[in-house]
Design an enzyme around this catalytic site. Structure first.
Site, PDB file in Angstrom:
ATOM      1  NE  ARG A  61     -18.486 -15.232  15.582  1.00 22.88           N
ATOM      2  CZ  ARG A  61     -17.437 -14.797  14.866  1.00 22.88           C
ATOM      3  NH1 ARG A  61     -16.282 -15.243  15.204  1.00 22.88           N
ATOM      4  NH2 ARG A  61     -17.609 -13.811  13.935  1.00 22.88           N
ATOM      5  CD  GLU A  98     -14.119  -1.544   5.652  1.00 21.29           C
ATOM      6  OE1 GLU A  98     -14.264  -2.398   6.574  1.00 21.29           O
ATOM      7  OE2 GLU A  98     -14.112  -0.330   6.058  1.00 21.29           O
TER       8      GLU A  98
HETATM    9  P1  AMP Z   1     -20.873  -9.906   6.258  1.00 22.53           P
HETATM   10  O1  AMP Z   1     -20.150 -10.547   5.205  1.00 22.53           O
HETATM   11  O2  AMP Z   1     -20.231  -8.391   6.326  1.00 22.53           O
HETATM   12  O3  AMP Z   1     -22.401  -9.900   6.570  1.00 22.53           O
HETATM   13  O4  AMP Z   1     -20.172 -10.406   7.713  1.00 22.53           O
HETATM   14  C1  AMP Z   1     -20.789 -11.503   8.149  1.00 22.53           C
HETATM   15  C2  AMP Z   1     -19.746 -12.378   8.670  1.00 22.53           C
HETATM   16  O5  AMP Z   1     -18.555 -11.610   9.484  1.00 22.53           O
HETATM   17  C3  AMP Z   1     -20.386 -13.274   9.905  1.00 22.53           C
HETATM   18  O6  AMP Z   1     -20.035 -14.667   9.570  1.00 22.53           O
HETATM   19  C4  AMP Z   1     -19.891 -12.901  11.039  1.00 22.53           C
HETATM   20  O7  AMP Z   1     -19.374 -14.009  11.908  1.00 22.53           O
HETATM   21  C5  AMP Z   1     -18.853 -11.846  10.916  1.00 22.53           C
HETATM   22  N1  AMP Z   1     -19.165 -10.477  11.432  1.00 22.53           N
HETATM   23  C6  AMP Z   1     -19.353  -9.508  10.724  1.00 22.53           C
HETATM   24  N2  AMP Z   1     -19.189  -8.428  11.653  1.00 22.53           N
HETATM   25  C7  AMP Z   1     -19.482  -8.784  12.733  1.00 22.53           C
HETATM   26  C8  AMP Z   1     -19.673  -8.259  14.119  1.00 22.53           C
HETATM   27  N3  AMP Z   1     -19.818  -6.828  14.393  1.00 22.53           N
HETATM   28  N4  AMP Z   1     -19.437  -8.955  15.122  1.00 22.53           N
HETATM   29  C9  AMP Z   1     -19.172 -10.392  15.050  1.00 22.53           C
HETATM   30  N5  AMP Z   1     -19.169 -11.013  13.865  1.00 22.53           N
HETATM   31  C10 AMP Z   1     -19.255 -10.249  12.688  1.00 22.53           C
END
Ligand code: AMP
Length: 177
Positions: A61, A98
């Protein structure tokens, strides 16, 4: 107000992709040109204020959000992709999820000396993805000058993880929940 407009075009999808996760679906925003343009304008302002010379988008995205910013700001677009997708020589950065591990890759020849890079993605959750992207940009020899996201999930403390794992890179969120 822009924040209200953006927020009104993001849909919560409970229990996707697994139970307990509330997925932030940006497809209504992408389908609304006025809101898409407003978001692009905000990110473009970040790129200009940070004096960026390149825009990095994170698969998948992040590509959609970052590409119009690169065009609008007249800067090159650089993809950071999941493992095995880029055809040329890459730098690979692995980071903890996770459960398990993920790897992001960037072409080794993405940057010129002195490049300043704005990293764009849709959601900042735990910050692992953004921190890996910062690391990939640094491995590529450029300076990450900002991480800009549409939506920050404040309760997951991604900003703190970024400050710890990838210090010195300002984070800007158009929305925070
Ligand atoms: P993180 O590495 O945990 O910060 O996750 C970020 C990535 O995961 C981003 O590229 C987001 O597109 C996706 N992502 C994580 N959580 C969500 C969520 N609740 N809704 C949509 N996309 C998410």
């Amino acid at each position: 107000m822009i924040a209200e407009l953006l927020a009104s075009r993001i849909r919560d999808v409970p229990d996707y992709p697994k139970p307990g996760i509330v997925f932030k679906d940006i497809t209504p925003l992408l389908a609304d040109p006025k809101t898409f343009r407003a978001m692009t304008g905000e990110f473009t302002r970040h790129a200009r204020e940070a004096r960026a010379t390149k825009v990095v988008g994170l698969e998948a995205r992040g590509f959609i959000l970052a590409a119009p910013v690169a065009v609008e700001a007249e800067l090159g677009f650089i993809p950071v992709r999941k493992a095995g997708k880029l055809p040329g020589a890459v730098y690979a950065v692995s980071y903890a999820l996770e459960y398990g591990e993920a790897t992001l890759e960037i072409h080794r020849d993405s940057f010129q000396p002195g490049d300043r890079v704005l990293i764009v993605d849709d959601v900042l959750a735990t910050g692992g993805t953004a921190a890996a992207a910062v690391e990939a940009v640094r491995r590529g020899g450029a300076e990450p000058v900002g991480v800009s996201v549409l939506l920050e999930l404040g309760f997951l403390s991604g900003r703190a993880r970024l400050a710890a794992d990838a210090p010195g890179v300002p984070v800007t969120a158009l929305l925070r929940v």
